[in-house]
Motif scaffolding. Structure first.
Motif, PDB file in Angstrom:
ATOM      1  N   LEU A 133       0.827  -1.210   0.000  1.00  0.00           N
ATOM      2  CA  LEU A 133       0.000   0.000   0.000  1.00  0.00           C
ATOM      3  C   LEU A 133       0.861   1.259   0.000  1.00  0.00           C
ATOM      4  O   LEU A 133       0.528   2.269   0.608  1.00  0.00           O
ATOM      5  CB  LEU A 133      -0.952   0.006   1.200  1.00  0.00           C
ATOM      6  N   GLY A 134       1.991   1.187  -0.692  1.00  0.00           N
ATOM      7  CA  GLY A 134       2.854   2.351  -0.824  1.00  0.00           C
ATOM      8  C   GLY A 134       3.671   2.682   0.399  1.00  0.00           C
ATOM      9  O   GLY A 134       4.290   3.748   0.458  1.00  0.00           O
ATOM     10  N   ALA A 135       3.699   1.793   1.398  1.00  0.00           N
ATOM     11  CA  ALA A 135       4.410   2.078   2.645  1.00  0.00           C
ATOM     12  C   ALA A 135       5.346   0.930   2.988  1.00  0.00           C
ATOM     13  O   ALA A 135       5.118  -0.225   2.606  1.00  0.00           O
ATOM     14  CB  ALA A 135       3.416   2.284   3.787  1.00  0.00           C
ATOM     15  N   ASP A 136       6.406   1.257   3.727  1.00  0.00           N
ATOM     16  CA  ASP A 136       7.270   0.212   4.261  1.00  0.00           C
ATOM     17  C   ASP A 136       6.504  -0.590   5.306  1.00  0.00           C
ATOM     18  O   ASP A 136       5.747  -0.032   6.104  1.00  0.00           O
ATOM     19  CB  ASP A 136       8.513   0.825   4.901  1.00  0.00           C
TER      20      ASP A 136
ATOM     21  N   LEU B   3      -0.597  -9.961   2.183  1.00  0.00           N
ATOM     22  CA  LEU B   3      -0.449  -8.558   1.786  1.00  0.00           C
ATOM     23  C   LEU B   3      -0.879  -8.349   0.333  1.00  0.00           C
ATOM     24  O   LEU B   3      -1.472  -7.318  -0.007  1.00  0.00           O
ATOM     25  CB  LEU B   3       0.992  -8.108   1.980  1.00  0.00           C
ATOM     26  N   GLY B   4      -0.623  -9.332  -0.516  1.00  0.00           N
ATOM     27  CA  GLY B   4      -1.075  -9.232  -1.902  1.00  0.00           C
ATOM     28  C   GLY B   4      -2.589  -9.190  -2.003  1.00  0.00           C
ATOM     29  O   GLY B   4      -3.150  -8.434  -2.810  1.00  0.00           O
ATOM     30  N   ARG B   5      -3.276  -9.990  -1.171  1.00  0.00           N
ATOM     31  CA  ARG B   5      -4.744  -9.968  -1.180  1.00  0.00           C
ATOM     32  C   ARG B   5      -5.272  -8.632  -0.668  1.00  0.00           C
ATOM     33  O   ARG B   5      -6.290  -8.125  -1.166  1.00  0.00           O
ATOM     34  CB  ARG B   5      -5.290 -11.122  -0.337  1.00  0.00           C
ATOM     35  N   ILE B   6      -4.600  -8.064   0.323  1.00  0.00           N
ATOM     36  CA  ILE B   6      -5.013  -6.748   0.836  1.00  0.00           C
ATOM     37  C   ILE B   6      -4.829  -5.681  -0.234  1.00  0.00           C
ATOM     38  O   ILE B   6      -5.716  -4.851  -0.459  1.00  0.00           O
ATOM     39  CB  ILE B   6      -4.207  -6.416   2.109  1.00  0.00           C
ATOM     40  N   GLU B   7      -3.686  -5.702  -0.911  1.00  0.00           N
ATOM     41  CA  GLU B   7      -3.446  -4.715  -1.974  1.00  0.00           C
ATOM     42  C   GLU B   7      -4.455  -4.862  -3.111  1.00  0.00           C
ATOM     43  O   GLU B   7      -4.859  -3.874  -3.723  1.00  0.00           O
ATOM     44  CB  GLU B   7      -2.032  -4.862  -2.513  1.00  0.00           C
ATOM     45  N   ALA B   8      -4.874  -6.089  -3.390  1.00  0.00           N
ATOM     46  CA  ALA B   8      -5.836  -6.311  -4.465  1.00  0.00           C
ATOM     47  C   ALA B   8      -7.194  -5.699  -4.163  1.00  0.00           C
ATOM     48  O   ALA B   8      -8.015  -5.510  -5.066  1.00  0.00           O
ATOM     49  CB  ALA B   8      -5.995  -7.814  -4.724  1.00  0.00           C
ATOM     50  N   VAL B   9      -7.441  -5.347  -2.905  1.00  0.00           N
ATOM     51  CA  VAL B   9      -8.675  -4.664  -2.526  1.00  0.00           C
ATOM     52  C   VAL B   9      -8.476  -3.156  -2.442  1.00  0.00           C
ATOM     53  O   VAL B   9      -9.260  -2.385  -2.995  1.00  0.00           O
ATOM     54  CB  VAL B   9      -9.204  -5.200  -1.178  1.00  0.00           C
ATOM     55  N   PHE B  10      -7.405  -2.703  -1.779  1.00  0.00           N
ATOM     56  CA  PHE B  10      -7.322  -1.306  -1.358  1.00  0.00           C
ATOM     57  C   PHE B  10      -6.312  -0.429  -2.095  1.00  0.00           C
ATOM     58  O   PHE B  10      -6.295   0.786  -1.882  1.00  0.00           O
ATOM     59  CB  PHE B  10      -6.978  -1.246   0.135  1.00  0.00           C
TER      60      PHE B  10
ATOM     61  N   TYR C 273      -2.339   2.215  -6.207  1.00  0.00           N
ATOM     62  CA  TYR C 273      -1.104   2.257  -6.987  1.00  0.00           C
ATOM     63  C   TYR C 273      -1.027   1.147  -8.021  1.00  0.00           C
ATOM     64  O   TYR C 273      -0.101   1.109  -8.829  1.00  0.00           O
ATOM     65  CB  TYR C 273       0.107   2.166  -6.045  1.00  0.00           C
ATOM     66  N   ARG C 274      -1.976   0.209  -7.989  1.00  0.00           N
ATOM     67  CA  ARG C 274      -2.044  -0.854  -8.985  1.00  0.00           C
ATOM     68  C   ARG C 274      -3.511  -1.260  -9.094  1.00  0.00           C
ATOM     69  O   ARG C 274      -4.333  -0.899  -8.249  1.00  0.00           O
ATOM     70  CB  ARG C 274      -1.174  -2.037  -8.578  1.00  0.00           C
ATOM     71  N   PRO C 275      -3.902  -1.992 -10.153  1.00  0.00           N
ATOM     72  CA  PRO C 275      -5.314  -2.376 -10.291  1.00  0.00           C
ATOM     73  C   PRO C 275      -5.818  -3.113  -9.054  1.00  0.00           C
ATOM     74  O   PRO C 275      -5.159  -4.015  -8.535  1.00  0.00           O
ATOM     75  CB  PRO C 275      -5.298  -3.282 -11.528  1.00  0.00           C
TER      76      PRO C 275
ATOM     77  N   THR D  29      -9.653   0.708  -7.350  1.00  0.00           N
ATOM     78  CA  THR D  29      -9.488   1.408  -8.625  1.00  0.00           C
ATOM     79  C   THR D  29     -10.616   1.058  -9.596  1.00  0.00           C
ATOM     80  O   THR D  29     -11.043   1.906 -10.383  1.00  0.00           O
ATOM     81  CB  THR D  29      -8.121   1.103  -9.257  1.00  0.00           C
ATOM     82  N   ARG D  30     -11.107  -0.183  -9.546  1.00  0.00           N
ATOM     83  CA  ARG D  30     -12.250  -0.545 -10.404  1.00  0.00           C
ATOM     84  C   ARG D  30     -13.496   0.212  -9.991  1.00  0.00           C
ATOM     85  O   ARG D  30     -14.265   0.686 -10.846  1.00  0.00           O
ATOM     86  CB  ARG D  30     -12.490  -2.058 -10.359  1.00  0.00           C
ATOM     87  N   LEU D  31     -13.733   0.323  -8.683  1.00  0.00           N
ATOM     88  CA  LEU D  31     -14.893   1.079  -8.213  1.00  0.00           C
ATOM     89  C   LEU D  31     -14.804   2.530  -8.668  1.00  0.00           C
ATOM     90  O   LEU D  31     -15.797   3.118  -9.131  1.00  0.00           O
ATOM     91  CB  LEU D  31     -14.981   0.996  -6.685  1.00  0.00           C
ATOM     92  N   ASN D  32     -13.626   3.123  -8.560  1.00  0.00           N
ATOM     93  CA  ASN D  32     -13.462   4.510  -9.000  1.00  0.00           C
ATOM     94  C   ASN D  32     -13.676   4.658 -10.501  1.00  0.00           C
ATOM     95  O   ASN D  32     -14.271   5.643 -10.963  1.00  0.00           O
ATOM     96  CB  ASN D  32     -12.067   5.017  -8.626  1.00  0.00           C
TER      97      ASN D  32
END
Length: 273
Positions: A16-19, A40-47, A50-52, A56-59
């Motif tokens: 999520l763009g953070a260390d 962490l990959g599953r979390i990023e895939a939701v929130f 910075y990547r699809p 980002t789909r909702l937006n």
């Protein structure tokens, strides 16, 4: 601080763009940390912005059915919006993009308004709206990781995703201001969490990166919030950069999960509410 004689295992990465760092003690720690990137990959895939992702789909589409994690996060956003008198507003994303791109701020500001987002199994944004969950997603993710470790039987861990969530403890966490440096520390234990926001730590077109929906300037250089939930602490630390000490004291009386709030002013002076 780990128990005497205990060995800590650690993991570091980016999400999520953070260390991100996780310190973990107990049998099976190495195996759990090996599985952590998948979570962490599953979390990023939701929130992620910075990547699809689901966000980002909702937006892009303006409406869609949402996952359980997204539904929980948006419900918390709704609570934070109410607790902070509207200062916490995820619909500032068009304003943030306009500021970063040098575009028309007045037009972007017309898209801002959490009250126009329709929540439910399907979430619908009003015309021109887009969401950022950067004001609470790191804390929400820290809670998810902490709870995942607890379900695996761990009782002593510190999850740091820019916001810290503890299992066991004590863990000593510093409170630092970008200009004044390290000013204080907090000891986290049990399920407590700490989140810190510094509006001028990152500038967008020369302006603080934390935006008020009505364009008000931050009152504080740094705000650090302790709470039972890293997501709650994260969202409140974001919004309380616009709040007076009296408003924060009233919020502490109204929200039992909320602990001490540290405030650093522009001169580097610290007070705790």
């Amino acid at each position: 601080v780990l128990p005497r004689g205990a060995r800590a295992a650690g993991w570091q990465g980016v999400a999520l763009g953070a260390d991100v760092s996780v310190t973990l003690e107990g049998a099976g720690a190495d195996a759990a940390l090996a599985d952590l990137p998948g979570l962490l990959g599953r979390i990023e895939a939701v929130f992620s912005l910075y990547r699809p992702s689901e966000l980002t789909r909702l937006n892009a589409e303006g409406a869609g059915r949402v996952s359980d994690w997204m539904a929980q996060a948006l419900a918390l956003c709704d609570r934070l919006h109410g607790l902070t008198g509207g200062a916490f507003d995820p619909t500032v994303q068009p304003l943030w993009r306009a500021l970063a791109g040098g575009d028309d701020l007045a037009s972007a500001r017309r898209a801002v308004g959490w009250g126009r987002v329709r929540l439910g199994e399907t979430v619908t944004l009003d015309k021109g709206q887009a969401l950022t969950l950067n004001g609470m997603a790191q804390g929400f993710a820290a809670d998810l990781v902490r709870d995942w470790l607890a379900r695996r039987g761990f009782t002593h861990a510190l999850v740091d995703m820019g916001e810290q969530a503890a299992l066991g403890g004590h863990f000593h966490i510093g409170i630092a201001d970008p200009a004044a440096g390290l000013l204080a520390s907090r000891s986290l234990r049990g399920g407590r969490a700490l989140a810190t926001s510094s509006p001028r730590a990152t500038l967008v077109a020369g302006q603080p990166h934390i935006l008020h929906p009505k364009g008000l300037p931050p009152l504080w250089s740094t705000v650090a919030v302790e709470a039972d939930s890293a997501a709650l602490a994260d969202g409140l630390s974001t919004a309380l950069v616009f709040a007076t000490p009296a408003e924060i004291a009233g919020l502490r009386r109204a929200v039992p999960e909320l602990g001490p709030v540290a405030l650093v002013d522009g001169s580097g002076d610290l007070q705790t509410v």
